[in-house]
Design a protein around this motif. Sequence first.
Motif, short mmCIF file in Angstrom:
data_model
loop_
_atom_site.label_atom_id
_atom_site.label_comp_id
_atom_site.label_asym_id
_atom_site.label_seq_id
_atom_site.Cartn_x
_atom_site.Cartn_y
_atom_site.Cartn_z
N THR A 147 -1.43 -11.83 -15.72
CA THR A 147 -1.93 -10.41 -15.21
C THR A 147 -2.96 -10.56 -14.69
O THR A 147 -4.17 -11.21 -15.28
N PRO A 148 -3.47 -9.81 -13.75
CA PRO A 148 -2.74 -8.35 -13.31
C PRO A 148 -1.52 -8.87 -12.43
O PRO A 148 -1.79 -9.70 -11.48
N LEU A 149 -0.70 -7.86 -12.29
CA LEU A 149 0.33 -7.95 -11.36
C LEU A 149 0.41 -7.04 -10.48
O LEU A 149 0.20 -5.73 -10.84
N VAL A 150 0.68 -6.82 -9.03
CA VAL A 150 0.72 -5.90 -8.17
C VAL A 150 2.18 -5.94 -7.28
O VAL A 150 2.38 -6.63 -6.70
N TYR A 151 3.03 -4.91 -7.54
CA TYR A 151 4.23 -4.82 -6.69
C TYR A 151 4.27 -3.78 -5.66
O TYR A 151 3.67 -2.66 -6.00
N SER A 152 4.99 -3.94 -4.57
CA SER A 152 5.29 -2.88 -3.79
C SER A 152 6.72 -2.95 -3.28
O SER A 152 7.39 -3.87 -3.14
N THR A 153 7.35 -1.67 -3.39
CA THR A 153 8.81 -1.75 -3.23
C THR A 153 9.16 -2.07 -1.69
O THR A 153 10.11 -2.75 -1.30
N VAL A 159 1.47 -0.60 -17.59
CA VAL A 159 2.04 -0.48 -16.24
C VAL A 159 1.66 0.85 -15.40
O VAL A 159 1.83 2.02 -16.20
N ALA A 160 1.40 0.94 -14.55
CA ALA A 160 0.99 2.00 -13.52
C ALA A 160 1.64 2.31 -12.43
O ALA A 160 1.84 1.26 -11.43
N LYS A 161 2.29 3.49 -11.99
CA LYS A 161 2.65 3.57 -10.80
C LYS A 161 1.50 3.93 -9.97
O LYS A 161 0.98 4.89 -10.06
N GLY A 162 1.34 3.08 -8.84
CA GLY A 162 -0.09 3.14 -7.97
C GLY A 162 0.08 4.57 -7.29
O GLY A 162 1.17 5.16 -6.78
N CYS A 163 -1.03 5.28 -7.15
CA CYS A 163 -1.25 6.72 -6.97
C CYS A 163 -0.75 6.75 -5.23
O CYS A 163 -1.39 5.81 -4.58
N HIS A 164 0.06 7.86 -4.89
CA HIS A 164 0.15 8.20 -3.53
C HIS A 164 0.45 6.98 -2.51
O HIS A 164 0.06 6.58 -1.50
N THR A 185 0.76 -2.90 -11.71
CA THR A 185 0.90 -1.69 -10.94
C THR A 185 2.09 -1.86 -9.76
O THR A 185 2.29 -2.77 -9.21
N VAL A 186 2.56 -0.81 -9.95
CA VAL A 186 3.99 -0.65 -8.84
C VAL A 186 3.67 0.39 -7.90
O VAL A 186 3.45 1.65 -8.16
N ILE A 187 3.79 -0.04 -6.44
CA ILE A 187 3.25 0.69 -5.57
C ILE A 187 4.65 1.28 -4.88
O ILE A 187 5.27 0.39 -4.29
N CYS A 188 5.06 2.47 -4.93
CA CYS A 188 6.17 3.01 -4.24
C CYS A 188 5.70 3.29 -2.62
O CYS A 188 5.32 4.12 -2.41
N SER A 189 5.83 2.24 -2.08
CA SER A 189 5.59 2.46 -0.42
C SER A 189 6.69 2.80 0.17
O SER A 189 7.79 2.47 0.17
N GLY A 190 6.38 3.07 1.69
CA GLY A 190 7.25 3.62 2.57
C GLY A 190 7.88 2.76 3.56
O GLY A 190 7.19 1.47 3.66
N ASP A 191 8.90 2.74 4.05
CA ASP A 191 9.44 1.64 5.13
C ASP A 191 9.52 2.65 6.37
O ASP A 191 9.88 3.47 6.52
#
Length: 503
Positions: free
Chosen positions: A394-400, A334-339, A358-364
Motif C-alpha cells: 500500500t498505498p493503493l489508488v482505484y478509479s471506477t 479505505v477512503a472514498k476520494g473526495c468529489h 483510496t477509491v475515486i468514483c470518477s465519471g465517464d
Amino acid sequence: MVDSAFNDFIGVDSTKLWRGATGNELAGHLLWGDGIVRLGPEQDGRVKVTARGKDREGWVDAEALGGKSLLEVYFIDVGQGDGVLVKTPDFQHLMIDGGHTRTKQNTGKSAADFVDWKFTQDYGMDRIQLEAMIASHNDLDHYGGLADLLDAGQTDELDAKSVTVENFYHAGISWWRKDGKRTLGTPRAVDGKEYRTQLLEDRESALKATDNNADVPLQGEWGKFIKKVVSAKRVDGSPTSIERLSHLAEHLPGFEPGGDVTMRLLGPAEFTIDGKPALLDFGSDSKTTNGNSVVLRIDYGRARILLTGDLNKGSQQTLMDVHAGRRMEFQCDVAKGCHHGSEDVSYAFLQAMTPAATVICSGDGEGHDHPRPRIVAASGVTGYRTIENDEILTPLVYSTELARSVSIGSPTSLDIKSGAIAGVDEDVEIDSAHLQQVTVRFTETKPGALNPERKQKPMSRTPVVAGLIYGLVNVRTDGETILCATMNEGDGSWAVKKFKSRF
C-alpha cells in the motif's frame, strides 16, 4: 435486516466456479465472502452450489468453503456520480448515493441496477430491503439513482417488485423555489462568514416542503425526489423515517458503539445561528452543496472505511477545525476520494486520512476530466505505506473509470429480416463493401445532460460495443484483513489486493 438464505461462504481470496464435478470448464469466479448455497455433499473434492445468482449453479473446490459473512462495501460504477452499497455481516444494507438517474446516464444504468441484481439475483428475493438510504448532498449525480430505486415496482427497469427503506438521511442543505427561482435559502452573515439556516429537517419538514401549497417549496428534481422519499415505506408498512445528519449526531442511529459495526458521523459541520441549526456557505451554490456532504466512517473490528461525499478544500479545512485535537478521527484504511478526484482538495486533509487504499468514483464521458492527475498522485503520496518482501503493498489508488473496460468490434454486414421493414418481403444482407452507404442516426446523452444530442454516422465507421466490464470496486473485511478487488477484463476473474488494518 435481510434473512440470508446462504448456508456457507467463500473463505479464500478468490476461487473458480466450475461447470461440473470434474473437468476444467469454468462457469465464473467467486470472491472472499461470497454467499453460496450447498446443493449436495462433496464429490471428488468439489461441492455443487448456487452462487452469484439464484439460478447460477456450479461446483466449488471444497477447500475454498468454510468462510463467513463479511462487511462489504461496493463502490458502484455509476458513470458520473457516486453510488455506494454497504452490506454488514448480519445482512443490513445501507445505500449511500446512487449516481445520476438512468435517463441521464449514457449507459442507461444507475446504482439501482446493481442493487437490484444484489437482491433479486444474488439473494433470490423479490424485493429490495434497505436499513438506510443516505443522500450525501442534494446534487443530482448523487441522489438520482436513489430516486430510481424508489421507483421499484412502478417501472420495468428493475426486477424487484418493491423496495422498503427503514430510514432516510440527508445533509439538510436543499434546493428551494422562491419567487420562481432556485435558491439554497438566504445567507446569514455572522462574524465575516455566511451560513445557511433554511434546512430540510425531519419527516414533518419534508411533508410541508413538498406540499403543493407550500410558501417556499422544494425545487425541481430535488423536490420530486424528496416527494418519493415521503411516499416510501418500511417493511412493516409504516412511513420511512426522515432525519437530517450532522457531526453533532456523532453516530448514525442504530450503529452506535457497542454493536459489531459502528458508523461515525464526522460531517457536515453544524453551527448555531440565532438559535437555529446552520451550515456554512462556502462561496457558491455548488461549493456549498458539495461542502456540506455527509461524512461517514464505518468501523468494523480494527477496520475503518471513510465515505467523504463531495467535500472540497474549504469544507475539509472547516471539518479539521471543528475536530481540532481529534484529527485521528479521519484516519482510515479505505477512503472514498473526495468529489470524484477534483483538485479542490486540502492536502492537509489527505494527510489526516492517510488511507491505505483510496477509491475515486470518477465519471465517464463527462466534462470535468476527473480524476485529476495531481490528485491521483497526492492520494498515493499521502497514503499509508506498507512494504512487504521488497514490494509496495500500500498505498493503493482505484478509479471506477479506469477499472471500466469495453471490447470494441467493427461491423461487417447488416442483416434485415423479411417483414421487418414495410415493403421488404425477403431477407436483405448489406455486406461490408456497401456499409458506407448505410447511415446510422442516434442520440447521445452525456452524463447529467438535460437533452440528448442527435447525431449520425456511416455504418461502416460506427464501432460496436461487443462487451462491457463495469468498474465496480469491491472492498471486503472481516475486521482484521481488508480485501480490494476489481474484475479482470480478459476472463472475468478477480484482481485482488489484501492488507491488514492498522487500527
